[in-house]
Design a protein around this motif. Structure first.
Motif, PDB file in Angstrom:
ATOM      1  N   ASP A   1       0.827  -1.211   0.000  1.00 27.98           N
ATOM      2  CA  ASP A   1       0.000   0.000   0.000  1.00 27.98           C
ATOM      3  C   ASP A   1       0.866   1.267   0.000  1.00 27.98           C
ATOM      4  OD1 ASP A   1      -2.416  -1.285  -0.027  1.00 27.98           O
ATOM      5  OD2 ASP A   1      -2.893  -0.928   2.087  1.00 27.98           O
ATOM      6  N   HIS A   2       1.924   1.250   0.792  1.00 26.59           N
ATOM      7  CA  HIS A   2       2.633   2.513   1.053  1.00 26.59           C
ATOM      8  C   HIS A   2       4.017   2.608   0.431  1.00 26.59           C
ATOM      9  CE1 HIS A   2      -0.654   3.723   3.518  1.00 26.59           C
ATOM     10  NE2 HIS A   2      -0.573   2.606   4.226  1.00 26.59           N
ATOM     11  N   PHE A   3       4.531   1.506  -0.105  1.00 26.44           N
ATOM     12  CA  PHE A   3       5.868   1.537  -0.714  1.00 26.44           C
ATOM     13  C   PHE A   3       5.887   0.856  -2.081  1.00 26.44           C
ATOM     14  CE2 PHE A   3       6.274   1.322   3.953  1.00 26.44           C
ATOM     15  CZ  PHE A   3       6.658   2.638   4.145  1.00 26.44           C
ATOM     16  N   HIS A   4       4.742   0.805  -2.733  1.00 25.64           N
ATOM     17  CA  HIS A   4       4.695   0.127  -4.039  1.00 25.64           C
ATOM     18  C   HIS A   4       5.514   0.858  -5.097  1.00 25.64           C
ATOM     19  CE1 HIS A   4       1.658   2.990  -5.606  1.00 25.64           C
ATOM     20  NE2 HIS A   4       1.171   2.964  -4.405  1.00 25.64           N
ATOM     21  N   ALA A   5       5.615   2.170  -5.001  1.00 27.54           N
ATOM     22  CA  ALA A   5       6.284   2.923  -6.077  1.00 27.54           C
ATOM     23  C   ALA A   5       7.774   2.611  -6.153  1.00 27.54           C
ATOM     24  CB  ALA A   5       6.062   4.423  -5.895  1.00 27.54           C
ATOM     25  N   THR A   6       8.375   2.183  -5.038  1.00 27.07           N
ATOM     26  CA  THR A   6       9.792   1.823  -5.040  1.00 27.07           C
ATOM     27  C   THR A   6       9.995   0.302  -5.084  1.00 27.07           C
ATOM     28  OG1 THR A   6       9.721   2.053  -2.631  1.00 27.07           O
ATOM     29  CG2 THR A   6      10.644   3.903  -3.889  1.00 27.07           C
TER      30      THR A   6
ATOM     31  N   PHE B   1      12.124   0.413  -0.105  1.00 23.81           N
ATOM     32  CA  PHE B   1      11.712   1.824   0.028  1.00 23.81           C
ATOM     33  C   PHE B   1      12.936   2.681   0.264  1.00 23.81           C
ATOM     34  CE2 PHE B   1      11.039  -0.283   4.191  1.00 23.81           C
ATOM     35  CZ  PHE B   1      11.872   0.469   5.003  1.00 23.81           C
TER      36      PHE B   1
END
Lengths: 149, 149
Positions: A38-43, A60
């Motif tokens: 949810d909170h670190f998918h972009a990395t 992350f």
């Protein structure tokens, strides 16, 4: 192998958590709550071929420790091992971390995971430990660290 | 009670992980690896009196989901319960999250934790679930969410 590596999305969580215990051969899902996707998918990264999950890297860039990147969890499907996929995901993560201003990357593993120690050494990480009680009483960990810049 | 609430530091990890199983009355340390203090200490909080740990809140501002704050873990020492300390830490976290541009805050709990459900309702969180398999196969979770701005 025509394997794509792409940034993760929150909804990749279901496919990952469904395979981790199998891929490791022991219960691991407890270390991977949904919050990481949810909170670190972009990395984080997903490796797949024709929509089939072949690997993932959950990582992350530290919020509180400037310039530090952290790799929490990496898995490769048994059928895709030995193909350089883990190395490819690490290198992709390194590049994105450098672009974001990170200068070091770290990770940990369980002392029983000798394959992980060999892999991180080959990628230029320093190896420290086992560090006693690193993740709580009786939970020793090996610590890996590597310069990025 | 003259209790101080201050931002956490990485080295607070040892004191926290030493008490969590006791404070909960069941094994919880596995949900709190060191990475949360190493990388999210600046948004986490410690409550103490004369150096004695009375409470902690581990939270962060999402890296990948803009404007979302997340509370991972909150504990209050048995002797300090019923004093409003958890509410005080939540409100301190809310204020810092708003200043950092967050507009919502979320958290989860185990379905067995009815005290947590009552506490979050009293603080204005919506309550969803139990959501089946939220954190992996067979790991149901209650989801809390609250607007900040």
């Amino acid at each position: 192998m025509n394997v794509q590596v792409r940034p993760a999305r929150p909804e990749d969580y279901e496919a990952i958590v469904a395979v981790v215990d199998d891929w490791w051969g022991r219960p691991m899902a407890g270390m991977l709550p949904r919050l990481f996707l949810d909170h670190f998918h972009a990395t984080s990264l997903i490796a797949e071929r024709d929509g089939e999950l072949l690997g993932f890297l959950i990582g992350f860039h530290s919020a509180s420790a400037p310039h530090r990147a952290y790799i929490h969890f990496v898995g490769v499907a048994p059928a895709a091992r030995g193909t350089g996929l883990a190395r490819r995901m690490y290198e992709t993560f390194f590049e994105a971390s450098i672009q974001d201003g990170c200068t070091t990357v770290s990770a940990i593993t369980s002392p029983m995971n000798t394959a992980s120690v060999a892999f991180h050494k080959a990628l230029g990480f320093t190896v420290t430990g086992p560090v006693p009680d690193y993740d709580g009483p009786g939970v020793d960990r090996i610590v890996f660290e590597r310069q990025l810049a």
